[in-house]
Design an enzyme around this catalytic site. Sequence first.
Site, PDB file in Angstrom:
ATOM      1  N   ASP A   1      27.763 -66.459 -25.834  1.00 17.05           N
ATOM      2  CA  ASP A   1      27.730 -66.654 -27.299  1.00 17.05           C
ATOM      3  C   ASP A   1      28.565 -65.566 -27.994  1.00 17.05           C
ATOM      4  OD1 ASP A   1      26.245 -67.694 -29.871  1.00 17.05           O
ATOM      5  OD2 ASP A   1      25.907 -65.533 -29.863  1.00 17.05           O
TER       6      ASP A   1
ATOM      7  N   LYS B   1      32.225 -65.894 -30.256  1.00 10.02           N
ATOM      8  CA  LYS B   1      32.427 -65.270 -31.570  1.00 10.02           C
ATOM      9  C   LYS B   1      33.579 -64.258 -31.510  1.00 10.02           C
ATOM     10  CE  LYS B   1      27.499 -65.830 -32.591  1.00 10.02           C
ATOM     11  NZ  LYS B   1      26.179 -65.191 -32.471  1.00 10.02           N
TER      12      LYS B   1
HETATM   13  N1  HSE Z   1      21.915 -67.107 -30.516  1.00  4.17           N
HETATM   14  C1  HSE Z   1      22.643 -66.300 -31.450  1.00  4.17           C
HETATM   15  C2  HSE Z   1      22.130 -64.873 -31.429  1.00  4.17           C
HETATM   16  C3  HSE Z   1      22.537 -66.778 -32.859  1.00  4.17           C
HETATM   17  O1  HSE Z   1      21.169 -64.564 -30.710  1.00  4.17           O
HETATM   18  O2  HSE Z   1      22.695 -64.051 -32.122  1.00  4.17           O
HETATM   19  C4  HSE Z   1      23.449 -67.905 -33.146  1.00  4.17           C
HETATM   20  O3  HSE Z   1      24.774 -67.516 -33.111  1.00  4.17           O
END
Ligand code: HSE
Length: 435
Positions: free
Chosen positions: A203, A207
């Site tokens: 994730d 980003k």
């Molecule tokens: N799963 C992500 C986090 C949030 O734990 O920051 C969504 O981008």
Amino acid sequence: MQKKVQIGLVGLGTVGGGVYDALRRNGALMASRLGVGLRVRRVAVRNLSKRRVGANPPAAMLTTDWAAVANDPRVDLVVELIGGTTVARQVVLAALRAGKPVVTANKALLAFHGEELFAAARRYRANLYYEASVAGGIPIIKVLREALIGNRVTRLYGILNGTCNYILTRMQAEGAGFAEVLADAQRLGYAEADPSLDVDGHDAAHKAGILASLAHGFWVNPRQIHTEGIRHITALDLKFAAQLGYVIKLLAIVKKDGRGSAQVSVYPALIPKGHVMASVAGVFNAVYVRGDVVGDTLYYGRGAGADATASAVLSDLADAALDLKHHSTERVQAFVSHERNGALRPISAATNSFYLRLDVVDQPGVLARIAAILGRARIGISSVIQPEGHEGASVPLILMIHDAPEAAMARALGQIRKLNTIKGEPMMMRVENFT
Ligand code: HSE
């Protein structure tokens, strides 16, 4: 001039519901600030009969047919909040093809299909807005795209995953292990049942790729981002890091000097306790950006949750509404490719400082053998700790290593691992001093 913008909302889950509610709360305020009204016209949901707490649009507004929303002639702009990359991609492409601007919060979609989607936005002269895709409520896309446009971004450091930051903060505060805190975070609803996307760093890499692309003008493929997660970090590592004056954070790092290639990576790093990024605790996110004109800047806030993400979507809705009002698809450019030959530098070409924790047999000559391997590789040790109070077949040995080439360090570690006085898997983490 367009006086009212009609919105088609695709998805009414946590974020979609948050957007619907926030618009009801602050829609009139936004209209008075923008000189144009915002009205939700149609909403596509997966399940018509689902009981919803909070966001409860009139039944006549709801449909299960996302295409009907994207193609509805009364809908001026489409907000994609269903997540995933298959249907979401179709929704975004259909809306753009119909000449409608799109707002999305979908980082995986942009990370994997950004190049295609931005090309479609240009072709159909309909903009694509994505403030909510990175760091929730922190307006980091606007910062990079607009506020810092006069800067070359030489460094960007992000704490971009709230789940990992929450787990590491609790491990640090309680001396607890990773599995124990993860299980608790899952029980409390802070971590997904399948935590891999978060705790293995993916994730944050999605980003990081979006931010790096925006900062450096060429699309970064997330598969090329060196990505490490936090599963292997132990309570002992956090304890030793603290003794040495550091905390451990999962960092997304983008480095670029001059006109050279950019290095984009995600890994847990030791950072000095006194650095402002060390105080970012719990589920909060932060992005630290160094521009060659502005110097160091810091942005902090909630990276997830219905309200923080809704705030970012509202910001995009405002930009989209102004663009529609002024019939401009070029006032805010979604993504401008300005370095066509930009390239990523692999991590193997970097130089870093390291923390190395080894489990060693407690006998004379062990340290000398390790030091000999590092010495032959011309790798300098800056400090060594063998903490008191550890007894048994093996004891921990911590080495701090100053500015070593990654490739040389990897080779040396391979040799150290083979020593029969080393037990278990060595733990190596990078140290980031923000230089
Ligand atoms: N799963 C992500 C986090 C949030 O734990 O920051 C969504 O981008």
